[in-house]
Write a protein that holds these residues in place. Structure first.
Motif, PDB file in Angstrom:
ATOM      1  N   GLY A   9       0.852  -1.195   0.000  1.00 46.07           N
ATOM      2  CA  GLY A   9       0.000   0.000   0.000  1.00 46.07           C
ATOM      3  C   GLY A   9       0.879   1.234   0.000  1.00 46.07           C
ATOM      4  N   TYR A  10       0.454   2.251   0.755  1.00 46.51           N
ATOM      5  CA  TYR A  10       1.194   3.515   0.778  1.00 46.51           C
ATOM      6  C   TYR A  10       2.634   3.299   1.248  1.00 46.51           C
ATOM      7  CZ  TYR A  10      -2.836   6.400  -0.282  1.00 46.51           C
ATOM      8  OH  TYR A  10      -3.878   6.991  -0.933  1.00 46.51           O
ATOM      9  N   VAL A  11       2.786   2.599   2.364  1.00 47.70           N
ATOM     10  CA  VAL A  11       4.136   2.423   2.905  1.00 47.70           C
ATOM     11  C   VAL A  11       4.907   1.360   2.126  1.00 47.70           C
ATOM     12  CG1 VAL A  11       5.423   1.599   4.922  1.00 47.70           C
ATOM     13  CG2 VAL A  11       3.584   3.236   5.204  1.00 47.70           C
ATOM     14  N   ASP A  30       1.244  -8.868  -2.163  1.00 48.14           N
ATOM     15  CA  ASP A  30      -0.040  -8.279  -1.792  1.00 48.14           C
ATOM     16  C   ASP A  30      -1.152  -9.214  -2.256  1.00 48.14           C
ATOM     17  OD1 ASP A  30      -0.683  -5.065  -0.961  1.00 48.14           O
ATOM     18  OD2 ASP A  30      -2.385  -6.294  -1.641  1.00 48.14           O
ATOM     19  N   TYR A  69       3.361 -15.813  -1.418  1.00 53.06           N
ATOM     20  CA  TYR A  69       4.255 -15.677  -0.258  1.00 53.06           C
ATOM     21  C   TYR A  69       5.558 -16.461  -0.400  1.00 53.06           C
ATOM     22  CZ  TYR A  69       1.362 -12.946   2.966  1.00 53.06           C
ATOM     23  OH  TYR A  69       0.677 -11.925   3.589  1.00 53.06           O
ATOM     24  N   LEU A  82       1.636  -4.075   6.595  1.00 54.48           N
ATOM     25  CA  LEU A  82       0.203  -4.369   6.489  1.00 54.48           C
ATOM     26  C   LEU A  82      -0.607  -3.354   7.283  1.00 54.48           C
ATOM     27  CD1 LEU A  82       0.710  -8.188   6.887  1.00 54.48           C
ATOM     28  CD2 LEU A  82      -0.281  -7.063   4.879  1.00 54.48           C
ATOM     29  N   THR A  84      -2.955  -1.582  10.021  1.00 49.45           N
ATOM     30  CA  THR A  84      -3.247  -1.776  11.449  1.00 49.45           C
ATOM     31  C   THR A  84      -4.402  -0.835  11.812  1.00 49.45           C
ATOM     32  OG1 THR A  84      -1.456  -0.200  11.943  1.00 49.45           O
ATOM     33  CG2 THR A  84      -0.947  -2.543  12.174  1.00 49.45           C
ATOM     34  N   SER A 125       4.887  -1.896  10.004  1.00 44.46           N
ATOM     35  CA  SER A 125       3.617  -1.260  10.382  1.00 44.46           C
ATOM     36  C   SER A 125       3.700  -0.695  11.790  1.00 44.46           C
ATOM     37  CB  SER A 125       2.487  -2.290  10.358  1.00 44.46           C
ATOM     38  OG  SER A 125       2.336  -2.833   9.077  1.00 44.46           O
ATOM     39  N   THR A 126       2.773   0.208  12.090  1.00 45.92           N
ATOM     40  CA  THR A 126       2.696   0.798  13.423  1.00 45.92           C
ATOM     41  C   THR A 126       1.877  -0.135  14.328  1.00 45.92           C
ATOM     42  OG1 THR A 126       2.781   2.971  12.399  1.00 45.92           O
ATOM     43  CG2 THR A 126       1.938   2.870  14.660  1.00 45.92           C
ATOM     44  N   GLU A 162       2.574  11.130   4.037  1.00 46.78           N
ATOM     45  CA  GLU A 162       1.974  11.053   2.710  1.00 46.78           C
ATOM     46  C   GLU A 162       2.155  12.407   2.029  1.00 46.78           C
ATOM     47  OE1 GLU A 162      -1.947   9.289   2.586  1.00 46.78           O
ATOM     48  OE2 GLU A 162      -1.307   7.794   4.038  1.00 46.78           O
ATOM     49  N   LYS A 276      -5.938   7.167  14.126  1.00 50.71           N
ATOM     50  CA  LYS A 276      -5.984   5.761  14.564  1.00 50.71           C
ATOM     51  C   LYS A 276      -4.885   5.467  15.576  1.00 50.71           C
ATOM     52  CE  LYS A 276      -3.223   3.121  11.233  1.00 50.71           C
ATOM     53  NZ  LYS A 276      -2.065   2.868  12.096  1.00 50.71           N
ATOM     54  N   ARG A 339      -8.627   9.132   4.052  1.00 52.64           N
ATOM     55  CA  ARG A 339      -8.874   8.441   5.317  1.00 52.64           C
ATOM     56  C   ARG A 339      -8.869   9.457   6.469  1.00 52.64           C
ATOM     57  NH1 ARG A 339      -4.703   3.461   4.705  1.00 52.64           N
ATOM     58  NH2 ARG A 339      -3.475   5.092   3.689  1.00 52.64           N
TER      59      ARG A 339
HETATM   60  N1  LIG Z   1       0.326   5.654   5.195  1.00 57.63           N
HETATM   61  C1  LIG Z   1       1.415   6.183   5.729  1.00 57.63           C
HETATM   62  O1  LIG Z   1       1.896   7.227   5.295  1.00 57.63           O
HETATM   63  C2  LIG Z   1       2.109   5.517   6.875  1.00 57.63           C
HETATM   64  C3  LIG Z   1       1.628   4.331   7.424  1.00 57.63           C
HETATM   65  N2  LIG Z   1       2.287   3.721   8.437  1.00 57.63           N
HETATM   66  C4  LIG Z   1       1.813   2.426   8.947  1.00 57.63           C
HETATM   67  O2  LIG Z   1       2.123   1.430   7.962  1.00 57.63           O
HETATM   68  C5  LIG Z   1       1.116   0.413   7.967  1.00 57.63           C
HETATM   69  C6  LIG Z   1       0.561   0.239   6.568  1.00 57.63           C
HETATM   70  O3  LIG Z   1      -0.111   1.426   6.223  1.00 57.63           O
HETATM   71  P1  LIG Z   1      -0.503   1.772   4.705  1.00 57.63           P
HETATM   72  O4  LIG Z   1       0.617   1.434   3.802  1.00 57.63           O
HETATM   73  O5  LIG Z   1      -1.028   3.156   4.742  1.00 57.63           O
HETATM   74  O6  LIG Z   1      -1.686   0.709   4.465  1.00 57.63           O
HETATM   75  P2  LIG Z   1      -2.439   0.403   3.089  1.00 57.63           P
HETATM   76  O7  LIG Z   1      -3.816   0.014   3.465  1.00 57.63           O
HETATM   77  O8  LIG Z   1      -2.203   1.489   2.111  1.00 57.63           O
HETATM   78  O9  LIG Z   1      -1.669  -0.899   2.521  1.00 57.63           O
HETATM   79  C7  LIG Z   1      -1.751  -2.174   3.068  1.00 57.63           C
HETATM   80  C8  LIG Z   1      -1.677  -3.222   1.958  1.00 57.63           C
HETATM   81  O10 LIG Z   1      -1.693  -4.519   2.552  1.00 57.63           O
HETATM   82  C9  LIG Z   1      -2.409  -5.403   1.690  1.00 57.63           C
HETATM   83  N3  LIG Z   1      -2.805  -6.593   2.454  1.00 57.63           N
HETATM   84  C10 LIG Z   1      -3.806  -6.741   3.364  1.00 57.63           C
HETATM   85  N4  LIG Z   1      -3.801  -7.984   3.873  1.00 57.63           N
HETATM   86  C11 LIG Z   1      -2.770  -8.656   3.286  1.00 57.63           C
HETATM   87  C12 LIG Z   1      -2.231  -9.952   3.434  1.00 57.63           C
HETATM   88  N5  LIG Z   1      -2.735 -10.832   4.299  1.00 57.63           N
HETATM   89  N6  LIG Z   1      -1.159 -10.288   2.672  1.00 57.63           N
HETATM   90  C13 LIG Z   1      -0.614  -9.412   1.794  1.00 57.63           C
HETATM   91  N7  LIG Z   1      -1.085  -8.164   1.636  1.00 57.63           N
HETATM   92  C14 LIG Z   1      -2.149  -7.782   2.362  1.00 57.63           C
HETATM   93  C15 LIG Z   1      -3.557  -4.547   1.188  1.00 57.63           C
HETATM   94  O11 LIG Z   1      -4.087  -5.086  -0.009  1.00 57.63           O
HETATM   95  C16 LIG Z   1      -2.857  -3.193   0.979  1.00 57.63           C
HETATM   96  O12 LIG Z   1      -2.372  -3.039  -0.332  1.00 57.63           O
HETATM   97  C17 LIG Z   1       0.109   0.827   9.029  1.00 57.63           C
HETATM   98  O13 LIG Z   1       0.443   0.234  10.251  1.00 57.63           O
HETATM   99  C18 LIG Z   1       0.317   2.324   9.138  1.00 57.63           C
HETATM  100  O14 LIG Z   1      -0.044   2.812  10.416  1.00 57.63           O
HETATM  101  C19 LIG Z   1       3.446   4.220   8.947  1.00 57.63           C
HETATM  102  C20 LIG Z   1       3.985   5.374   8.447  1.00 57.63           C
HETATM  103  C21 LIG Z   1       3.366   6.111   7.370  1.00 57.63           C
END
Ligand SMILES: NC(=O)C1=CN([C@@H]2O[C@H](COP(=O)(O)OP(=O)(O)OC[C@H]3O[C@@H](n4cnc5c(N)ncnc54)[C@H](O)[C@@H]3O)[C@@H](O)[C@H]2O)C=CC1
Ligand SMILES: O=C(O)[C@H]1O[C@H](OP(=O)(O)OP(=O)(O)OC[C@H]2O[C@@H](n3ccc(=O)[nH]c3=O)[C@H](O)[C@@H]2O)[C@H](O)[C@@H](O)[C@@H]1O
Length: 435
Positions: A9-11, A30, A69, A82, A84, A125-126, A162, A276, A339
């Motif tokens: 995803g984003y990270v 993913d 995987y 992933l 959280t 992840s956080t 972001e 969150k 979000r």
């Molecule tokens: N968005 C941000 O800028 C930041 C996020 N974080 C933390 O990083 C973590 C991820 O956040 P985001 O990247 O924003 O989330 P996101 O929702 O954008 O990406 C998560 C990805 O995981 C995939 N996914 C879900 N279940 C799966 C599985 N079982 N196996 C493989 N892939 C799977 C989803 O399809 C999605 O593409 C969170 O804990 C967030 O708090 C930390 C710093 C910055």
């Protein structure tokens, strides 16, 4: 190094593309096939400045994506990036992390020839303190693996924002390595060595324990969220006295102990993380028997800012049955992410008042349309303002600063600015939220 990242995803995508650019061989895993296909075709699955170029250059090459995987078997290290999200009570929902950890364990257990070195699984992840230890390492081990021999765990939280994620990742203020094993620390140093070499200045590395690293992430985010709530509180006081909160903020920011960043008062903090993460650490602390008065107050104040914005609009116009422009939908400029955007309580407040809403955002419109299909969306700020009896500014997109003659086309030119992006001027009734 060969690196795998679970969750693209984003990270996950940003980290993967940057690590590939720094010379590593990276595969993201993913469950979303569209994301996987996009990356392999050299297309970024998300809107993030600089990411398109990196994915275009490395996608399908040093940067690959897969739904399988088993790919992690060819790598030395796997990061879990992933989601959280929050449970209804605000506590952290670990289902995605636990599912990912279990899949990593199963893949590692299925290896035909056990690797000579244990595989390092890094929590990116956080997660609340002790999650890696108590919830993730056991899920990996469930596949019949032994921690220490078959796998190691570590925490390496991410501090990118972001909208500036690529630049932030490549030039971080710090790297945090939470480990309980020298080999894990060594692997993290190897992973980040090219980044530290390429970075603009020295990048400090904090070597600490796993739970400390997890907590550093929450302390970082909640400190910043609370700083914004504090300046919003001060800003609300300023407004009562007719004092300009931005002049006050500029002055106090000159004190090194305060610092000039995160002093922009207004409609409050949103996004995928501040709300969150603040809720999650409040809930986790409460579970341990501690109620955080300051963090709870920061949340309360943040929830009140959109209401104050609408109350200012009410002071000038009864919006029932009238067209009202909402300028900005993304939770901050530079992203299409909605979000926890402050636009949601603003739109819902306007709906409660019976307003005829017309919203505009340069990139987040389609995301918002999925959530609120029944409001109108304009394709420019000028069109949104045309005939409107009020406008509220929710996101500080630069292009809003250039609006000028467009206000003349409003039916009733009342502008309530939640982000200090529009200049006060003759011909419009202008209200700044804290100035
Ligand atoms: N968005 C941000 O800028 C930041 C996020 N974080 C933390 O990083 C973590 C991820 O956040 P985001 O990247 O924003 O989330 P996101 O929702 O954008 O990406 C998560 C990805 O995981 C995939 N996914 C879900 N279940 C799966 C599985 N079982 N196996 C493989 N892939 C799977 C989803 O399809 C999605 O593409 C969170 O804990 C967030 O708090 C930390 C710093 C910055
Ligand atoms: O854990 C995360 O996901 C990330 O959360 C935030 O990054 P992000 O949410 O992308 O954006 P910020 O720039 O921090 O802005 C968050 C919110 O605070 C608001 N804000 C920020 C600064 C300010 O002065 N005033 C203000 O209202 C923004 O408009 C936005 O709604 C942190 O800044 C990152 O370090 C962290 O990695």
């Amino acid at each position: 190094m060969n690196v795998s990242i679970v969750g693209s995803g984003y990270v996950g995508t940003t980290v993967a593309a940057c690590l590939a650019d720094l010379g590593h061989e990276v595969v993201t895993i993913d469950i979303d096939e569209d994301i996987v296909d996009a990356i392999n075709d050299g297309e970024s699955p998300i809107h993030e400045p600089g990411l398109d170029e990196l994915v275009a250059e490395h996608g399908g090459g040093r940067l690959r994506a897969s739904t399988d995987y088993e790919e992690i078997l060819d790598t030395e290290l796997t990061m879990l990036a992933l989601p959280t999200p929050s449970n209804d009570d605000g506590s952290i929902d670990l289902q995605f992390m636990e599912a990912g950890a279990a899949s990593v364990g199963e893949a590692l257990a299925g290896a035909e020839n056990a690797a000579a070195d244990p595989h390092l699984v890094v929590t990116k992840s956080t997660v609340v303190p002790n999650t890696t230890e108590d919830r993730l390492a056991p899920r990996i081990a469930d596949a019949g693996l032994e921690r220490g021999t078959d796998f190691l765990v570590a925490s390496n939280p991410e501090f990118q924002r972001e909208g500036t994620a690529v630049a932030d990742f490549l030039n971080p203020d710090k790297l945090v390595f939470g480990t309980d094993d020298d080999r894990a620390t060594e692997l993290l140093h190897d992973l980040y060595a090219p980044l530290r070499e390429a970075a603009d200045g020295d990048v400090p590395v904090v070597e600490t324990g796993i739970a400390e690293a997890e907590m550093i992430k929450y302390a970082n985010n909640t400190f910043l969220a609370t700083k914004v709530s504090l300046i919003n509180d001060i800003g609300n006081i300023c407004k009562e006295f007719g004092v300009d909160a931005y002049e006050v903020a500029d002055a106090i920011g000159l004190d090194d102990r305060i610092g000039e960043q995160f002093l922009r008062s207004g409609v409050g903090w949103g996004g995928s993380c501040f709300p969150k993460d603040t809720d999650a650490i409040i809930a986790a602390a409460r579970e341990q028997g501690y109620d955080s008065a300051v963090l709870s107050a920061a949340v309360e104040l943040n929830d009140a800012q959109p209401k104050r914005l609408l109350a200012l609009l009410d002071d000038h116009v009864d919006v029932s049955g009238k067209r009202v422009a909402v300028l900005g939908l993304a939770f901050k400029p530079g992203t299409d992410d909605i979000r926890n955007t402050r636009a949601v309580p603003v739109i819902e407040g306007l709906q409660e008042r019976g307003a005829d809403i017309v919203a505009y955002d340069p990139v987040a419109t389609e995301n918002m349309r999925e959530r609120y299909p029944d409001i109108q969306y304009a394709d420019s700020a000028a069109t949104a303002l045309e005939g409107a009896s009020g406008a509220v500014v929710v996101t500080d997109w630069d292009e809003f600063a250039a609006l000028d003659a467009e206000f003349e086309d409003m039916a009733d030119p009342v502008v309530v600015d939640g982000r200090r992006i529009i200049e006060r001027r003759d011909g419009i009734t202008y209200e700044g939220l804290t100035w």
